[in-house]
Write an enzyme that holds these catalytic residues in place. Structure first.
Site, mmCIF file in Angstrom:
data_model
loop_
_atom_site.group_PDB
_atom_site.id
_atom_site.type_symbol
_atom_site.label_atom_id
_atom_site.label_comp_id
_atom_site.label_asym_id
_atom_site.label_seq_id
_atom_site.Cartn_x
_atom_site.Cartn_y
_atom_site.Cartn_z
ATOM 1 N N GLU A 87 0.586 -13.028 -39.017
ATOM 2 C CA GLU A 87 0.640 -14.181 -38.125
ATOM 3 C C GLU A 87 -0.205 -15.363 -38.593
ATOM 4 O OE1 GLU A 87 2.336 -14.889 -35.242
ATOM 5 O OE2 GLU A 87 3.515 -13.078 -35.542
ATOM 6 N N SER A 365 7.058 13.873 24.799
ATOM 7 C CA SER A 365 6.023 14.751 25.352
ATOM 8 C C SER A 365 4.782 14.886 24.475
ATOM 9 C CB SER A 365 6.607 16.139 25.621
ATOM 10 O OG SER A 365 7.582 16.077 26.634
#
Length: 708
Positions: A87, A365
């Site tokens: 690079e 319940s």
């Protein structure tokens, strides 16, 4: 007349002037382009936040750019060398931009007649990644701005710092940023574990990360890797043997799904992650959900949660098995487990887009034990109270019996284990509607409304309802001797290896609701209920207590209970509240399977929780309906026969009476064959106060019968 030499001189002069004018113009243009202002710039890497389970698994990642930052010293030197060679070979010589590289690129671009080579250094690429002001458009102005910013960066940071930033910022395809995330993505290993061949492949990606993405375009990536290795060999950074070995080495690339969303989560944890983010809002003081997500995208936090993936897996399996068994393809379910300290161990919100673990539904319940506990604690009822189960009109409200039957006088224990409706409404009526609502609020039920101020609340008939998570937290009163614990999902948050938040000890997380005596009694009733009441399907090898619940038309099927130190709620139903063709016993069954799954994985194995034999054997006894009236004996209309536990006789000792056949002529105990049957009458006496055996001579009584 001018000669040819003069014309040539003139042309040469104009050319020189034009050249210098162009140079001056370019210089002037160069001076007008300003670098990015770095006066207040401080590099803070945008790092993903990671959410962990309590057993160390990653369950989610939240990011803007999928990045895991890693220090330069942990990155292999061969990867750094490879990147420099391919690079920016003069990286350690230039000051941010490379004049030689620019000249080379200029000649190439002039030759091609277009801008085809950029000559960007590593520092320039970093500048382009860090600052939005630098576009990716190939223009002269952008290149100048990029070069100037790169030079400015090199005045602030040294080469190692720039290299570290670059290696963590660069995009490497597949939705990942930085060499660490790329290593995990493509090789399934940390960057410091990469060998030469793998390092070279990673180093080749920055030129065209999407085009070289190795799991999609392996051949292109492989050719690029060989270019990188050749550059390293040509620059004497590797020898021929290393070069040949790396080129011929087989590369095993991990194939993964690409995640473009900002939140990546483990399957089955979507709702839990949303819950964690909501809790993070409270912890951080952020008031908007999206703002909390945006903060987590960049903050690099490690959020350690309470969830246990092994528990979650067991819960998912239990729900899926039930749905498959019943062919309930359209029906959904939720399951939540909270331990006695409030830690959420399992959080399953269902398969729809709605988080059903935190969505209020009609609890049926499952509310009854909570209301009975409050009434018992307040002294409205006692452990030995009996309640008459019969059709009753409460000022126009006439609750129905669930099975159409009425059982007469029953104990609190029987009323709960049979889930009788009339006794539940009577108990709430005696306790008071306002007291009941306030009690439910202290339990953390957040969606109560004014319309819930009615006796139907005793049967779970709420306007909006209760979420499974709220119910699981409420049932911790039976694990903590009457104290309710607030549930939580975030145990600690770490930023840059420093703990910035830690959940306080559970003492600060407890709210006293009822006494330990009341808690332990209702807890035992609920264990009794699983042993031989409505909750038997929840049974498993360990002691389990709990209560089933069904809303009207079976729209919601519940089981709320506890095993060991865990309070767990299972809810089954439809998102749109359509009736379910089933009963709450199915929810209880899913609970039982969930616990068996945990036991099989040795996740719950406390020996102290094994069942005691014969604990819930019952017997039938006679008791006084009104114990306040003290007389020598009682008639049949003053007593009732009830079922009690054999080991609770002492609890009812003041109410128990014995049925005795009396000779009405003598008021003594009737003796078969001695006293006339016509004289026999049943009377009831407190133990120890029964009359003696009849010793009277009954000749006259027999004669009256004989000659009647």
């Amino acid at each position: 007349m001018r000669g040819p030499n003069e014309d040539m001189k003139r042309i040469l002069l104009y050319s020189v002037l034009l050249f210098f004018a162009a140079i001056a113009a370019m210089g002037g243009f160069f001076l007008t382009v300003k670098p990015v202002d770095l006066v207040d710039f401080e590099y803070v890497p945008s790092q993903k936040s990671v959410i962990y389970s309590s057993d160390g698994e990653i369950v989610a990642e939240i990011y803007e750019e999928n990045r895991t930052y890693v220090k330069l010293e942990r990155i292999p030197q061969q990867l750094v060398t490879a990147l420099v060679d391919v690079e920016d070979k003069r990286f350690y010589q230039h000051g941010g931009y490379d004049i030689q590289g620019i000249a080379r690129a200029l000649l190439t671009n002039l030759k091609d007649g277009k801008i085809s080579e950029g000559a960007s250094t590593i520092t320039q690429q970093l500048a382009r990644n860090l600052f939005e002001e630098i576009s990716t458009e190939q223009t002269l102005k952008r290149k100048i701005k990029e070069a100037k910013t790169a030079a400015a960066l090199e005045k602030i940071y040294n080469k190692d710092e720039i290299m570290e930033m670059y290696l963590n910022e660069i995009y490497l395809g597949g939705g990942v940023y930085g060499v660490q995330q790329a290593s995990l993505r493509y090789f399934g290993k940390n960057v410091w574990e990469l060998d030469l061949a793998e390092s070279a492949l990673i180093a080749g990606l920055p030129q065209a990360p999407s085009g070289y993405q190795p799991d999609l375009y392996f051949e292109k990536a492989k050719k690029r890797q060989e270019v990188v290795l050749k550059r390293m060999f040509e620059r004497n950074h590797i020898n021929e043997e290393e070069y040949q070995a790396a080129v011929s080495q087989e590369l095993i690339i991990k194939s993964q799904n690409e995640f473009n969303n900002s939140i990546r989560f483990k399957s089955g944890y979507e709702d839990f992650i949303s819950h964690v983010i909501s809790e993070y809002m409270v912890v951080s003081g952020i008031v908007e959900y999206q703002k909390a997500v945006d903060t987590l995208k960049k903050s690099g936090l490690a959020i350690h949660t309470t969830i246990d993936t092994r528990f979650q897996k067991a819960g998912i399996k239990a729900l899926e098995d039930l749905i498959v068994e019943k062919n309930w393809n359209e029906i959904d379910g939720a399951l939540v487990s909270v331990d006695s300290n409030g830690k959420i161990k399992t959080y399953i919100g269902g398969k729809s887009e709605i988080d059903l673990a935190s969505t209020p539904r009609q609890p049926g319940s499952t509310l009854k034990p909570l209301i009975y506990a409050a009434a018992l604690d307040d002294g409205v009822i006692e452990k030995n109270s009996i309640v008459l189960d019969e059709k009753t009109d409460f000022n126009g409200y006439i609750p129905k019996s669930a099975d159409g039957n009425y059982y007469g006088y029953v104990t609190v224990r029987v009323a709960l284990t049979k889930s009788l409706n009339i006794p539940a409404v009577k108990v709430m009526n005696e306790f008071g509607i306002e007291n009941t609502i306030e009690h439910l609020k202290t339990l953390g039920f957040s969606m109560l409304s004014d319309d819930d101020r009615g006796l139907s609340t005793a049967l779970g008939g709420l306007t909006y309802g209760v979420s499974p998570l709220e119910m699981a937290a409420a049932y911790t009163i039976f694990l903590n001797e009457g104290s309710k614990v607030d549930s939580y999902s975030i145990d600690r948050i770490i930023e840059a290896d420093k703990i910035i938040y830690a959940k306080k000890a559970n003492e600060d997380n407890l709210t006293d609701i009822i006494s330990s005596d009341t808690s332990n009694y209702i807890k035992d009733v609920l264990i009794n209920n699983v042993f031989d009441g409505t909750g038997t399907k929840a049974g498993n090898p360990l002691i389990t207590g709990g209560k089933t619940g069904t809303s009207s038309d079976s729209r919601d099927l519940w089981f709320s209970g506890f095993t060991g130190k865990y309070s767990t709620v299972v809810w089954i139903g439809n998102v749109d509240s359509k009736p379910v063709k089933g009963s709450s016993s199915q929810a209880a069954g899913a609970y039982g399977d969930y616990m068996k799954n945990l036991i099989s994985e040795d996740l719950i194995d406390e020996p102290d929780y094994m069942y005691e034999s014969n604990k819930y054997e019952t017997e039938r006894v006679y008791v006084l309906i009104d114990n306040d009236e003290h007389k020598e004996s009682y008639n049949e209309n003053e007593v009732t026969e009830i079922s009690i536990l054999k080991n609770e006789e002492q609890l009812f000792s003041d109410e128990i009476v014995l049925k005795v056949q009396i000779d009405k002529a003598s008021n003594l105990k009737h003796i078969e064959g001695y006293c006339p049957d016509a004289n026999k009458i049943a009377r009831f006496y407190r133990p120890g106060s029964e009359p003696d055996d009849c010793d009277r001579f009954h000749l006259w009584d027999f004669l009256k019968v004989e000659f009647r």
